[in-house]
Design a protein around this motif. Structure first.
Motif: not given
Length: 369
Positions: A87-93, A112-121
């Motif tokens: 999901v995070a990768r698609i939001l990044d795209g 900014g939100r996507v970077a945080q999602l990746f960091a959290d996961s």
């Protein structure tokens, strides 16, 4: 050779498509992505991965609508699977698609939100791209100091993770932030480091040449900057259309700055004709610079229109210069009017003139003739 059929083959083809996309040819990558979709069959994880890959390739191959459709389908599949990283990768795209569409302000917030999602996961390797790209967007938004903070963080993380491709990507963006802040020597050093690291990646090689050219312009070394932008154009070729548009626009800007406008109209036309909307901010800026250098009466109207589009899209870094060009064009027009008034006062009548100037052409990308 890749062997086998079905979901396993599909995943391999998806990975090969991404490798080919980076190092060889976008069109070849597109063919591999399509094959991955066919091979995935009804295996949902394989379908999701194939759709994700195809969306990325489409987005960079000027198939924006199909890219959005495939990204939405992949997002639905990952959500059904409970795959948070997917999901995070698609939001990044999705954020990148927004950025390429020229919606810089919106994209900066989303990255900014996507970077945080990746960091959290725990997907730290994937944090580099959205954080660096967020920094690039901030440079475009005339917030280079904040952009430098973001891109420097991306460089540090890429170095800690020992990813050459990630370092090349982040260094390109940090170089542009440093140039915008007048730190041209540091910017040139970052660009040259990116060139070394990006040796196996055509796209990041093209952008490293771009970053070097921008740094050299900041140092006033226009001849060397022209060579750097020409190298960027050569590497980008016809496959990397955003980078090709940027390179053409920057070559045009350097040509005008050097007082050598031969061939510049063709460069501007190419910059406007290829690539996504993000590249056209610089293309329109180059167009206005060329018209101003020619003393073209359409300069003011086109400068105002380009500034308004840049302001709306968030490319605030170019607004000041475009406003300056618009103001200069208005002042020049008023000066011509005063000269005409003085002739009238001295002669008492206006002598027959050549045909009156035609009304200014519509303020769009066609004003190059």
């Amino acid at each position: 050779a890749v062997t086998g059929r079905g979901p396993l083959h599909s995943r391999r083809m998806s990975r090969l498509a991404m490798l080919t996309f980076g190092s060889r040819d976008v069109r070849q990558a597109s063919a591999l992505a399509e094959l991955a979709l066919v091979e995935a069959g009804d295996d949902v994880p394989a379908v999701a991965a194939a759709l994700e890959t195809a969306a990325i390739v489409d987005m960079n191959n000027d198939h924006g609508e199909r890219a959005r459709e495939r990204a939405e389908a992949a997002l639905a599949a990952y959500r059904a699977l409970g795959d948070a990283a997917g999901v995070a990768r698609i939001l990044d795209g999705r954020a990148m698609a927004t950025f390429l569409d020229g919606h810089i302000t919106e994209a900066v917030a989303t990255f900014g939100r996507v970077a945080q999602l990746f960091a959290d996961s725990g997907e730290l390797l994937r944090v580099v791209t959205p954080r660096a790209t967020r920094g690039h967007g901030l440079v475009f938004a005339d917030q280079a100091a904040v952009g430098l903070v973001e891109t420097s963080a991306a460089v540090r993380l890429a170095r800690e993770l020992d990813t050459a491709e990630g370092q090349a990507y982040a260094l390109w963006h940090r170089s542009e932030a440093l140039s915008a802040l007048g730190r041209a020597d540091e910017a040139a050093a970052d660009a040259r480091a990116a060139l070394v690291l990006a040796v196996d990646h055509r796209g990041w090689t093209a952008t490293a040449h771009r970053a070097l050219g921008i740094a050299l312009v900041a140092r006033g070394e226009l001849d060397d900057a022209a060579a750097a932008f020409a190298a960027s154009a050569e590497v980008a070729g016809e496959s990397f259309t955003l980078f090709a548009s940027w390179a053409a626009a920057r070559r045009a800007l350097v040509g005008v700055a050097r007082g050598e406008t031969t061939g510049v109209a063709e460069l501007v036309a190419h910059a406007l004709a290829v690539g996504p909307a993000l590249g056209h901010y610089e293309a329109r800026w180059a167009q206005v610079e060329l018209l101003a250098a020619r003393g073209d009466p359409r300069t003011g109207a086109l400068a105002v229109a380009a500034a308004e589009r840049a302001r709306t899209g968030g490319h605030l870094a170019s607004v000041g210069r475009l406003a300056e060009l618009a103001g200069s064009a208005v002042a020049g027009h008023q000066g011509h009017e005063r000269d005409a008034d003085q002739v009238l006062d001295l002669s008492g009548a206006i002598a027959p003139q050549d045909a009156a100037p035609a009304p200014a052409d519509r303020a769009d990308e066609g004003a190059l003739g």
